[in-house]
Design an enzyme around this catalytic site. Structure first.
Site, mmCIF file in Angstrom:
data_model
loop_
_atom_site.group_PDB
_atom_site.id
_atom_site.type_symbol
_atom_site.label_atom_id
_atom_site.label_comp_id
_atom_site.label_asym_id
_atom_site.label_seq_id
_atom_site.Cartn_x
_atom_site.Cartn_y
_atom_site.Cartn_z
ATOM 1 N N GLU A 1 -2.072 -9.699 12.063
ATOM 2 C CA GLU A 1 -3.047 -10.781 12.162
ATOM 3 C C GLU A 1 -2.281 -12.014 12.657
ATOM 4 O O GLU A 1 -1.265 -12.364 12.078
ATOM 5 C CB GLU A 1 -3.656 -11.068 10.788
ATOM 6 C CG GLU A 1 -4.505 -9.932 10.255
ATOM 7 C CD GLU A 1 -4.937 -10.195 8.813
ATOM 8 O OE1 GLU A 1 -5.794 -11.066 8.609
ATOM 9 O OE2 GLU A 1 -4.390 -9.534 7.914
ATOM 10 N N ARG B 1 5.306 -1.168 1.117
ATOM 11 C CA ARG B 1 5.736 -2.347 1.874
ATOM 12 C C ARG B 1 7.142 -2.747 1.428
ATOM 13 O O ARG B 1 7.617 -2.322 0.370
ATOM 14 C CB ARG B 1 4.745 -3.500 1.671
ATOM 15 C CG ARG B 1 4.667 -3.982 0.237
ATOM 16 C CD ARG B 1 3.556 -4.994 0.065
ATOM 17 N NE ARG B 1 3.846 -6.211 0.827
ATOM 18 C CZ ARG B 1 2.958 -7.160 1.053
ATOM 19 N NH1 ARG B 1 1.727 -7.037 0.609
ATOM 20 N NH2 ARG B 1 3.290 -8.243 1.712
ATOM 21 N N LYS C 1 2.342 -14.352 3.549
ATOM 22 C CA LYS C 1 2.194 -15.376 4.601
ATOM 23 C C LYS C 1 1.589 -16.650 4.024
ATOM 24 O O LYS C 1 1.934 -17.750 4.432
ATOM 25 C CB LYS C 1 1.295 -14.841 5.719
ATOM 26 C CG LYS C 1 2.027 -14.007 6.751
ATOM 27 C CD LYS C 1 1.155 -13.883 7.993
ATOM 28 C CE LYS C 1 1.258 -12.496 8.578
ATOM 29 N NZ LYS C 1 0.235 -12.225 9.571
#
Length: 554
Positions: free
Chosen positions: A33, A257, A267
């Protein structure tokens, strides 16, 4: 010969799919994104997606999931592309979820026509309240049984901009009693009157990530859609959309992850650190972003090696940043040019060396390289050494400079401390020494063996440089799990600036693409703030893992 590395579980799946003819070739994608800079966790995903395609003769698309115009910027798109190229990968196609907005809209219309989607006028609060809990079923919305024609008309009017933000949404009609909360009539479209970085003001309705993501994979015929573990519970929904839309069945696989200690990998939290001025920018060398590691002097090889060592697993764990630092040290040791820089100077005067004499000492650029080049370093009567390399009353087994004691100056001569000069307050101002003329490095006939070797610079020839020494950004191992606000745990000593250090003159010609080992000090690279007026170096990593040593002490 080293034994062959075993396959990770995703490689096993790919090999099986190719062997049984499910696919002739594989196609993966990396789908960021564009709402922030990529961090080291994304590097793992990049290495996995691009690495799989490279290993099995397939291809990888770069697709920006740009479905939220509020948070997305072209700056982020460009930084993401730069990071992927820097890591050494090439994408087959560059796509955007926004390329598919018309197609996704048609998919939504198809579901409405099948009576599998409806327009809901409820507030977001009411929708959330009616969702139920993991142990209690949800409540069906009073708008759930609107007829197909009414839903088609309302959805078209949503697109035409007849309603305000939040006034209506489009929801999938699945099962309000499903044990999977994502299947309880999830929202597919919301109204956002916002300018999009690519489509401008053409749209005022935007697909939700869960609707856009799986369908974009399907549109591109992605064979192996690789996600992190938090998407396990979303897979059922992705499969439901694909099945009911009767489109290419892209299959999702999940892996753990990357979580790194002494930092944060969200983020949203990284953006807070930038906005609240805890760090300068997204590429501040204390940040875990790929651009920060690049600025700090990390190499793409070291990050790829780190991702390979961490491996692909199905269980979450916290990786020690020490492993990343080990990987960069290993690589820099092979490629870094050796240079001498004094951070905290102590003046040495060699009393039996001629005042006007300048001798050029040959020193190797990299002892690890059998084809190393050599450079000339000017040697003179007055030099700087590190203040910590001299002790007036040393303990036993102290091999550096002390009264009456001898040391070798790297690539130079053996010197002996004869006298210590102090100011009125008793501070040491200079140390007077003599040198042994027969002890020149490479031509030593003195027969004297000394155990200590010091780095030095000629005072007359030294150039002034600024040093930025970086440390862990947080004081605790897992700031995201610590009590209170994660920003309370920011390390106040994460940056130490030495405004004036003294470097050998060859560093006047330092290059941005070169890496340096400053002898006995660590690995360094030029910072982008360097100008004609100021040469600035960032410390990439120390020579040894000093942090682990400190932790053991405490």
């Amino acid at each position: 010969m080293s034994e062959e590395k075993s396959l990770n579980f995703i490689e096993e799946i790919v090999e099986e799919d190719l062997k049984n003819g499910k696919y002739k070739t594989i196609l993966t994608r990396f789908p960021p994104e564009p709402n922030g800079y990529l961090h080291i966790g994304h590097a793992k995903s990049i290495c996995l997606n691009f690495g799989l395609a490279l290993k099995y003769g397939g291809k990888t698309n770069l697709r920006f999931d740009d479905t939220n115009p509020i948070t997305e910027e072209t700056e982020y798109v460009e930084s993401i592309k730069e990071d992927i190229k820097w890591l050494g990968f090439k994408w087959e196609n560059e796509f955007y979820a926004s390329d598919y907005f018309e197609q996704l809209y048609e998919f939504a219309v198809k579901l409405i026509n099948k009576n599998l989607a409806y327009v809901d006028d409820s507030t977001s609060e009411k929708i959330a309240a009616e969702k139920g809990t993991p142990t209690q079923p949800g409540i069906e919305s009073k708008y759930r049984n609107r007829n197909v024609q009414e839903n088609l008309q309302l959805f078209e009017e949503m697109r035409e901009g007849k309603y305000k933000d939040g006034e209506r949404v489009l929801r999938a009609k699945i099962d309000m009693a499903s044990p999977n909360m994502h299947m309880r009539d999830p929202v597919m479209y919301r109204i956002k009157h916002a300018h999009h970085h690519r489509t401008g003001d053409n749209w005022c309705i935007y697909p939700m990530y869960d609707f856009a993501h799986g369908q974009s994979d399907s549109i591109e015929n992605i064979t192996h859609s690789i996600c992190t573990l938090e998407f396990v519970s979303h897979r059922e929904l992705y499969d439901w959309f694909i099945e009911n839309l009767e489109i290419f069945p892209s299959r999702q696989y999940e892996f753990a992850r990357l979580n790194l200690n002494y930092t944060v990998m969200s983020k949203r939290k990284l953006l807070q650190l930038v906005n609240d001025k805890y760090v300068e920018t997204w590429d501040d060398p204390r940040m875990p972003t790929i651009s920060a590691f690049r600025r700090k002097g990390y190499t793409p090889e070291s990050i790829r090696e780190f991702c390979d060592r961490v491996g692909i697993a199905k269980r979450e764990n916290l990786i020690d940043i020490g492993l990343l630092e080990f990987c960069v040290r290993e690589h820099l040791n092979k490629i870094a040019l050796r240079r001498m820089v004094v951070f905290d100077p102590l003046k040495i005067v060699i009393t039996n060396y001629d005042e006007d004499q300048v001798e050029l000492m040959k020193s190797e650029d990299n002892p690890e390289d059998k084809n190393t080049a050599y450079r000339d370093i000017p040697f003179t009567r007055e030099l700087y050494i590190e203040r910590e390399d001299f002790m007036e009353t040393p303990p036993k087994k102290y091999f550096r400079l002390a009264p009456g004691q001898m040391v070798r100056l790297k690539s130079g001569y053996i010197i002996k401390c004869e006298e210590v000069i102090k100011d009125a307050n008793g501070n040491i101002m200079e140390v007077r020494c003599t040198y042994i003329p027969e002890s020149k490095s490479g031509a030593d006939t003195s027969g004297i063996n000394v155990k200590g070797t010091l780095h030095w610079v000629s005072i007359k020839h030294a150039i002034n440089v600024e040093m930025r020494l970086y440390d862990r950004l947080f004081k605790v191992e897992d700031p995201s799990s610590a009590e209170g606000d994660f920003k309370d745990y920011v390390n106040p000593d994460s940056l130490q600036v030495i405004k004036t250090a003294y470097a050998e003159p060859s560093l006047k010609n330092a290059k941005f693409d070169e890496r340096y080992q400053f002898l006995r000090k660590g690995y360094f690279c030029l910072d982008k703030d360097t100008s004609e007026e100021a040469i600035i170096f960032n410390r990439t990593v120390t020579l040894r893992d000093a942090w682990a040593k400190e932790q053991k002490k405490s």
